[in-house]
Every structure is written in structure tokens, then in C-alpha cells.
Design a protein around this motif. Structure first.
Motif, PDB file in Angstrom:
ATOM      1  N   ASP A  46      38.785  36.884  39.230  1.00 16.51           N
ATOM      2  CA  ASP A  46      39.851  36.126  38.571  1.00 16.51           C
ATOM      3  C   ASP A  46      41.153  36.924  38.592  1.00 16.51           C
ATOM      4  OD1 ASP A  46      41.343  34.449  37.027  1.00 16.51           O
ATOM      5  OD2 ASP A  46      40.463  35.114  35.119  1.00 16.51           O
ATOM      6  N   THR A  47      41.891  36.816  39.698  1.00 21.02           N
ATOM      7  CA  THR A  47      43.185  37.474  39.832  1.00 21.02           C
ATOM      8  C   THR A  47      44.042  36.633  40.770  1.00 21.02           C
ATOM      9  OG1 THR A  47      44.284  39.575  40.293  1.00 21.02           O
ATOM     10  CG2 THR A  47      42.514  38.968  41.792  1.00 21.02           C
ATOM     11  N   SER A  48      45.273  37.070  41.007  1.00 20.98           N
ATOM     12  CA  SER A  48      46.138  36.309  41.908  1.00 20.98           C
ATOM     13  C   SER A  48      47.078  37.255  42.640  1.00 20.98           C
ATOM     14  CB  SER A  48      46.965  35.293  41.113  1.00 20.98           C
ATOM     15  OG  SER A  48      47.866  35.990  40.271  1.00 20.98           O
ATOM     16  N   ARG A  57      53.073  43.084  39.464  1.00 23.35           N
ATOM     17  CA  ARG A  57      52.806  44.251  38.615  1.00 23.35           C
ATOM     18  C   ARG A  57      52.760  45.562  39.398  1.00 23.35           C
ATOM     19  NH1 ARG A  57      51.093  42.819  33.087  1.00 23.35           N
ATOM     20  NH2 ARG A  57      51.559  40.604  33.104  1.00 23.35           N
ATOM     21  N   THR A  58      52.465  45.479  40.710  1.00 24.21           N
ATOM     22  CA  THR A  58      52.202  46.728  41.458  1.00 24.21           C
ATOM     23  C   THR A  58      52.986  46.856  42.769  1.00 24.21           C
ATOM     24  OG1 THR A  58      50.407  45.824  42.830  1.00 24.21           O
ATOM     25  CG2 THR A  58      49.805  46.634  40.632  1.00 24.21           C
ATOM     26  N   ARG A  75      38.872  43.677  37.512  1.00 26.03           N
ATOM     27  CA  ARG A  75      40.175  43.323  38.091  1.00 26.03           C
ATOM     28  C   ARG A  75      41.283  44.284  37.686  1.00 26.03           C
ATOM     29  NH1 ARG A  75      42.358  37.995  34.795  1.00 26.03           N
ATOM     30  NH2 ARG A  75      42.504  38.993  32.760  1.00 26.03           N
ATOM     31  N   ARG A  76      41.069  45.033  36.581  1.00 25.46           N
ATOM     32  CA  ARG A  76      42.115  45.957  36.119  1.00 25.46           C
ATOM     33  C   ARG A  76      42.256  47.161  37.049  1.00 25.46           C
ATOM     34  NH1 ARG A  76      39.752  47.511  30.700  1.00 25.46           N
ATOM     35  NH2 ARG A  76      37.945  47.276  32.047  1.00 25.46           N
ATOM     36  N   LEU A 107      43.972  47.843  42.786  1.00 26.44           N
ATOM     37  CA  LEU A 107      45.042  48.850  42.881  1.00 26.44           C
ATOM     38  C   LEU A 107      44.870  49.850  44.021  1.00 26.44           C
ATOM     39  CD1 LEU A 107      45.235  49.755  39.075  1.00 26.44           C
ATOM     40  CD2 LEU A 107      46.687  48.143  40.327  1.00 26.44           C
ATOM     41  N   LEU A 110      42.341  58.561  32.873  1.00 22.77           N
ATOM     42  CA  LEU A 110      42.045  58.230  34.285  1.00 22.77           C
ATOM     43  C   LEU A 110      40.896  59.115  34.728  1.00 22.77           C
ATOM     44  CD1 LEU A 110      42.697  56.842  36.958  1.00 22.77           C
ATOM     45  CD2 LEU A 110      44.625  58.384  37.254  1.00 22.77           C
ATOM     46  N   MET A 152      40.367  53.488  34.048  1.00 25.90           N
ATOM     47  CA  MET A 152      41.762  53.843  33.803  1.00 25.90           C
ATOM     48  C   MET A 152      42.344  53.043  32.642  1.00 25.90           C
ATOM     49  SD  MET A 152      44.956  53.843  36.455  1.00 25.90           S
ATOM     50  CE  MET A 152      44.919  52.082  36.811  1.00 25.90           C
ATOM     51  N   VAL A 159      48.548  55.531  31.653  1.00 22.21           N
ATOM     52  CA  VAL A 159      48.856  56.230  32.908  1.00 22.21           C
ATOM     53  C   VAL A 159      50.284  55.913  33.345  1.00 22.21           C
ATOM     54  CG1 VAL A 159      48.294  56.395  35.375  1.00 22.21           C
ATOM     55  CG2 VAL A 159      46.453  56.369  33.676  1.00 22.21           C
ATOM     56  N   PHE A 160      50.662  54.665  33.206  1.00 23.73           N
ATOM     57  CA  PHE A 160      52.015  54.244  33.582  1.00 23.73           C
ATOM     58  C   PHE A 160      53.062  55.053  32.798  1.00 23.73           C
ATOM     59  CE2 PHE A 160      55.775  51.770  34.023  1.00 23.73           C
ATOM     60  CZ  PHE A 160      55.636  51.013  35.173  1.00 23.73           C
ATOM     61  N   ARG A 172      56.709  49.752  40.520  1.00 26.17           N
ATOM     62  CA  ARG A 172      57.528  49.865  39.298  1.00 26.17           C
ATOM     63  C   ARG A 172      57.695  51.328  38.872  1.00 26.17           C
ATOM     64  NH1 ARG A 172      55.243  46.749  34.698  1.00 26.17           N
ATOM     65  NH2 ARG A 172      53.233  47.163  35.618  1.00 26.17           N
ATOM     66  N   VAL A 211      51.544  61.959  40.920  1.00 26.12           N
ATOM     67  CA  VAL A 211      50.881  62.133  39.624  1.00 26.12           C
ATOM     68  C   VAL A 211      49.483  61.530  39.734  1.00 26.12           C
ATOM     69  CG1 VAL A 211      51.859  59.963  38.744  1.00 26.12           C
ATOM     70  CG2 VAL A 211      51.096  61.691  37.122  1.00 26.12           C
ATOM     71  N   GLY A 212      48.518  62.126  39.039  1.00 27.94           N
ATOM     72  CA  GLY A 212      47.161  61.589  39.146  1.00 27.94           C
ATOM     73  C   GLY A 212      46.243  62.088  38.051  1.00 27.94           C
TER      74      GLY A 212
HETATM   75  O1  UT7 Z   1      47.951  57.559  40.551  1.00 28.00           O
HETATM   76  C1  UT7 Z   1      48.073  57.001  39.295  1.00 28.00           C
HETATM   77  C2  UT7 Z   1      47.193  55.787  39.344  1.00 28.00           C
HETATM   78  N1  UT7 Z   1      47.438  54.747  38.428  1.00 28.00           N
HETATM   79  C3  UT7 Z   1      48.583  54.038  38.300  1.00 28.00           C
HETATM   80  O2  UT7 Z   1      49.605  54.291  38.825  1.00 28.00           O
HETATM   81  C4  UT7 Z   1      48.493  52.847  37.411  1.00 28.00           C
HETATM   82  C5  UT7 Z   1      49.549  52.797  36.354  1.00 28.00           C
HETATM   83  N2  UT7 Z   1      49.461  51.580  35.604  1.00 28.00           N
HETATM   84  C6  UT7 Z   1      49.863  50.396  36.114  1.00 28.00           C
HETATM   85  O3  UT7 Z   1      50.340  50.350  37.219  1.00 28.00           O
HETATM   86  C7  UT7 Z   1      49.749  49.164  35.254  1.00 28.00           C
HETATM   87  O4  UT7 Z   1      49.394  49.524  33.941  1.00 28.00           O
HETATM   88  C8  UT7 Z   1      48.724  48.159  35.821  1.00 28.00           C
HETATM   89  C9  UT7 Z   1      49.255  47.558  37.098  1.00 28.00           C
HETATM   90  C10 UT7 Z   1      47.387  48.825  36.053  1.00 28.00           C
HETATM   91  C11 UT7 Z   1      48.499  47.020  34.805  1.00 28.00           C
HETATM   92  O5  UT7 Z   1      49.736  46.404  34.501  1.00 28.00           O
HETATM   93  P1  UT7 Z   1      50.117  46.111  32.968  1.00 28.00           P
HETATM   94  O6  UT7 Z   1      51.404  45.428  32.990  1.00 28.00           O
HETATM   95  O7  UT7 Z   1      50.037  47.433  32.244  1.00 28.00           O
HETATM   96  O8  UT7 Z   1      48.987  45.117  32.529  1.00 28.00           O
HETATM   97  P2  UT7 Z   1      47.904  45.247  31.338  1.00 28.00           P
HETATM   98  O9  UT7 Z   1      46.831  46.230  31.701  1.00 28.00           O
HETATM   99  O10 UT7 Z   1      48.623  45.478  30.060  1.00 28.00           O
HETATM  100  O11 UT7 Z   1      47.300  43.793  31.348  1.00 28.00           O
HETATM  101  C12 UT7 Z   1      48.109  42.651  31.077  1.00 28.00           C
HETATM  102  C13 UT7 Z   1      47.257  41.412  31.268  1.00 28.00           C
HETATM  103  C14 UT7 Z   1      45.934  41.454  30.548  1.00 28.00           C
HETATM  104  O12 UT7 Z   1      45.650  40.173  30.073  1.00 28.00           O
HETATM  105  P3  UT7 Z   1      45.804  39.826  28.521  1.00 28.00           P
HETATM  106  O13 UT7 Z   1      44.889  40.758  27.791  1.00 28.00           O
HETATM  107  O14 UT7 Z   1      47.252  40.068  28.187  1.00 28.00           O
HETATM  108  O15 UT7 Z   1      45.385  38.392  28.454  1.00 28.00           O
HETATM  109  C15 UT7 Z   1      44.940  41.813  31.642  1.00 28.00           C
HETATM  110  O16 UT7 Z   1      43.647  41.329  31.357  1.00 28.00           O
HETATM  111  O17 UT7 Z   1      46.949  41.274  32.672  1.00 28.00           O
HETATM  112  C16 UT7 Z   1      45.539  41.102  32.816  1.00 28.00           C
HETATM  113  N3  UT7 Z   1      45.128  41.682  34.095  1.00 28.00           N
HETATM  114  C17 UT7 Z   1      45.071  40.968  35.221  1.00 28.00           C
HETATM  115  N4  UT7 Z   1      45.324  39.665  35.501  1.00 28.00           N
HETATM  116  C18 UT7 Z   1      45.175  39.245  36.752  1.00 28.00           C
HETATM  117  C19 UT7 Z   1      44.774  42.942  34.340  1.00 28.00           C
HETATM  118  N5  UT7 Z   1      44.472  43.074  35.650  1.00 28.00           N
HETATM  119  C20 UT7 Z   1      44.653  41.850  36.216  1.00 28.00           C
HETATM  120  C21 UT7 Z   1      44.509  41.354  37.523  1.00 28.00           C
HETATM  121  N6  UT7 Z   1      44.778  40.054  37.754  1.00 28.00           N
HETATM  122  N7  UT7 Z   1      44.126  42.136  38.556  1.00 28.00           N
END
Ligand code: UT7
Length: 318
Positions: free
Chosen positions: A27-29, A36-37, A151-152, A156, A189, A208, A213-214, A250, A305-306
Motif C-alpha cells: 500500500d504505497t504510491s 517525500r524522497t 512500506r516505511r 527507500l 537506524l 528506522m 533520522v531526518f 529533501r 550520514v548513516g
Molecule cells: O542514510 C540515512 C537513511 N535514512 C534517511 O535518510 C531517511 C530519513 N527520513 C526520511 O527521509 C523520511 O522520514 C521518510 C521518507 C522515511 C518518511 O517521510 P515522513 O514525511 O517523515 O513520513 P512519516 O514517517 O511521518 O509518515 C507519514 C505518513 C504516515 O501515515 P499516517 O500515520 O500519517 O497516516 C505513514 O504511515 O506516511 C505514511 N507512509 C507511507 N505512505 C505511503 C510511510 N511510508 C509510506 C509509503 N507509502 N511508502
């Protein structure tokens, strides 16, 4: 002497998994993932492809670009957190595959900062005269560490490898490297699996806290980039190319803005391969070297960063 990058090379596995492909499974799009990425697709290693296989392809291309052969190589440093086996190190496996027969070969694990850590280590060997031709590789098969129903995280990351050759030069090369770690942040992480009594225990998938992490990444990357600039009496405006860790567009944009760098001077490839962890910086670097954007004499700033958390930067006169 400085350690200068004289050749770059990369490898991405043949199989491409697009956002649309993942839409079919969970369930993603595409709209969510891209907004977001900045990611549209990632590459996935074939079942019989290993971390050292990916590294070998990238290292061979880097050696070719540098005009060097296996006989010239006297140091191999591999950055990976997804080695194919517990030991020997991926560096040793790569040494054998390349046909290199002398010098040290080992791994460093600093997760997504791994390439910066490996580059900093190899820099010390080359700049001090202990090595004359070092191969530094970031290589990861992250797809095997992912819970493809989560999906979280699964959207990625991707697989890939990037390599550079380092050789001594009197003037050009790495001006400074800056490494940091904060083990208190280990929980945000991590992949908790471990081997005991011949068995894999605990949760071996990547976990994660994306938001934490962001937040951490944006602060740490600005700080380490400013540290690299200050060490060399340079300002953001002196940087010709920022080559950032390709995790999230971002985070890349935020870092560039804080340094006062326009998007035209930032190398981004995250759209095409997602976060390839230690392979990410050399993958981006190679693209800008091969298409002629990066030119001799320019200032190039690398950062990542990691997990750890770890972070680092390197400032180069190309
Ligand atoms: O090397 C370092 C490695 N890591 C990173 O760089 C990651 C850093 N973090 C990020 O890039 C962001 O935090 C993410 C892209 C991972 C997530 O973005 P976000 O804006 O922080 O989203 P969130 O985790 O706060 O989730 C927002 C909503 C949630 O739904 P509800 O609870 O608001 O209803 C999630 O369940 O988005 C939902 N969601 C998704 N929806 C569709 C989370 N993953 C997905 C997905 N598809 N893949």
C-alpha cells in the motif's frame, strides 16, 4: 603529498524496481514516494550476485578510468554493512576477484557514511606514502536487509557499488576529511540480527525512525560541511560541486540551502537508484565525473550520514 582520485567507477544491478512495481505489492504510491524522497526507482541484485561481485564491477571500471591494473593496487578499503558472509572481509574477497596480490584489504562499517570513512582511512595511507594506489569501494546489497512488507523502509533503499582509485599528487586531491559518530543515537537506524551458535537471532531487517533520522541528518550534515569549509578557509560559495549522500532529496536540498549552494551545483542521482548506503556518494561522484561536470582544480565537497549514527565530509581539490 595529497591523495587524489584518479579514476571512478560504478555498478548497478540489472533489475530495476520502479515505484509503480512496488505499488503492485504494498500500500504505497509513486506520488508518496517521489514527493517525500525524490526516488523513482532502485536496482536489486540478482539472487546469485554478491556484495563483492558488485564491488568488483565498480572497482574494475575505476581502475580502467585511472589507467591502472590489479598489479598497481597496494591497498583495498571496502565500505559495506551488507557483506555476503561474516568473514573473510568483502575487501579480501574483492582482492582475490581483482587478482590483486599485495597490500592490505579490509572493510569498514559506518553504514551510509561508510564511503566517507573508507576514503578517510585510505587518504591517510596514500598521503603518508604507505600506499601508492588504493582502491576504495562502497558496495551494498541492501535489498536483502529489507522487510518488503514494511512500506516505511522498503521503498527507500537499493543495491549498487561505487569505487575510486586514490594515488599521490603534490597539489590536487583530498584537502581534509572529517568523521563523527554518536553511538547514543544507535536506536534510530539499526538492523539487530546477530549470529549465535550457528543461528541467526533477533530481527535482521532494517529498522528506522524516519523522522528522527531526518532531523539528525539535516543538522549533522550542515555542521560537518561547515567544519570542512572552515578547516580550509573556504565558504559555501567556493564549492563548485556538492556530492551528497543520496538518501532523500529533501535532506540534500536542505543541506545545499544551508551552505548557500544553488541546485545547479549539487549532484543528485537518488531518483534513479534510491539510497544505496555506502555506495551512494561514489555513485553520484562518478556520474558528475563521467559527464564532465567535475573538472580539474574545482572544489568538491562530499558528505554522508548513516546508522551509528555516523557522519562525515571530505573536501577535495579535483
Ligand atoms: O542514510 C540515512 C537513511 N535514512 C534517511 O535518510 C531517511 C530519513 N527520513 C526520511 O527521509 C523520511 O522520514 C521518510 C521518507 C522515511 C518518511 O517521510 P515522513 O514525511 O517523515 O513520513 P512519516 O514517517 O511521518 O509518515 C507519514 C505518513 C504516515 O501515515 P499516517 O500515520 O500519517 O497516516 C505513514 O504511515 O506516511 C505514511 N507512509 C507511507 N505512505 C505511503 C510511510 N511510508 C509510506 C509509503 N507509502 N511508502
Amino acid at each position: 603529498m595529497r591523495a587524489r582520485i584518479t579514476g571512478t567507477g560504478t555498478y548497478l544491478p540489472q533489475q530495476v524496481l520502479t515505484n509503480e512495481d512496488i505499488e503492485q505489492r504494498i500500500d504505497t504510491s509513486d506520488a508518496w514516494i517521489f514527493s517525500r524522497t525524490g526516488i523513482r526507482a532502485r536496482h536489486v541484485a540478482a539472487k546469485d550476485e554478491t556484495t563483492s561481485d558488485l564491488a568488483e564491477h565498480a572497482a574494475r571500471k575505476a581502475l580502467e578510468a585511472a589507467g591502472r591494473s590489479a598489479d598497481d593496487v597496494d591497498l583495498i578499503v571496502v565500505a559495506t554493512c551488507t557483506p555476503e558472509i561474516i568473514f573473510p572481509a568483502c575487501g579480501a574477497l574483492l582482492q582475490c576477484k581483482l587478482g590483486v596480490t599485495r597490500g592490505a584489504a579490509f572493510d569498514v562499517n559506518a553504514v551510509c557514511s561508510g564511503f566517507l570513512y573508507a576514503l578517510a582511512v585510505a587518504d591517510k595511507f596514500v598521503a603518508s606514502g604507505q600506499a601508492k594506489c588504493a582502491v576504495v569501494v562502497g558496495t551494498e546489497v541492501f535489498s536483502r536487509l529489507l522487510d518488503w512488507s514494511d512500506r516505511r523502509t522498503c521503498v527507500l533503499f537499493g543495491d549498487g557499488a561505487g569505487a575510486v582509485v586514490l594515488e599521490p599528487h603534490a597539489e590536487h586531491g583530498i584537502l581534509s576529511t572529517h568523521l563523527h559518530a554518536d553511538g547514543r543515537q544507535a536506536d534510530i537506524l539499526r538492523a539487530d540480527g546477530y549470529v549465535n551458535d550457528g543461528q541467526l537471532h533477533d530481527h535482521a531487517f532494517l529498522h528506522m525512525d524516519g523522522r528522527a533520522v531526518f532531523r539528525f541528518a539535516v543538522t549533522a550534515l550542515e555542521s560537518v560541511c561547515q567544519e570542512a569549509l572552515a578547516t580550509n578557509n573556504l565558504h559555501g560559495s567556493d564549492i563548485d560541486w556538492l556530492v551528497p549522500h543520496q538518501a532523500n532529496i529533501r535532506i540534500i536540498t536542505a543541506t545545499a540551502q544551508k551552505l548557500g549552494l544553488p541546485p545547479e551545483r549539487v549532484v543528485t542521482t537518488v531518483e534513479h537508484h534510491g539510497n544505496t548506503s555506502a555506495a551512494s556518494v561514489p555513485l553520484a561522484l562518478d556520474s558528475a565525473v563521467r559527464d564532465g561536470r567535475i573538472q580539474a582544480g574545482q572544489h568538491v565537497l562530499l558528505e554522508a550520514v548513516g546508522g551509528g549514527m555516523t557522519w562525515g565530509a571530505a573536501l577535495l581539490r579535483w
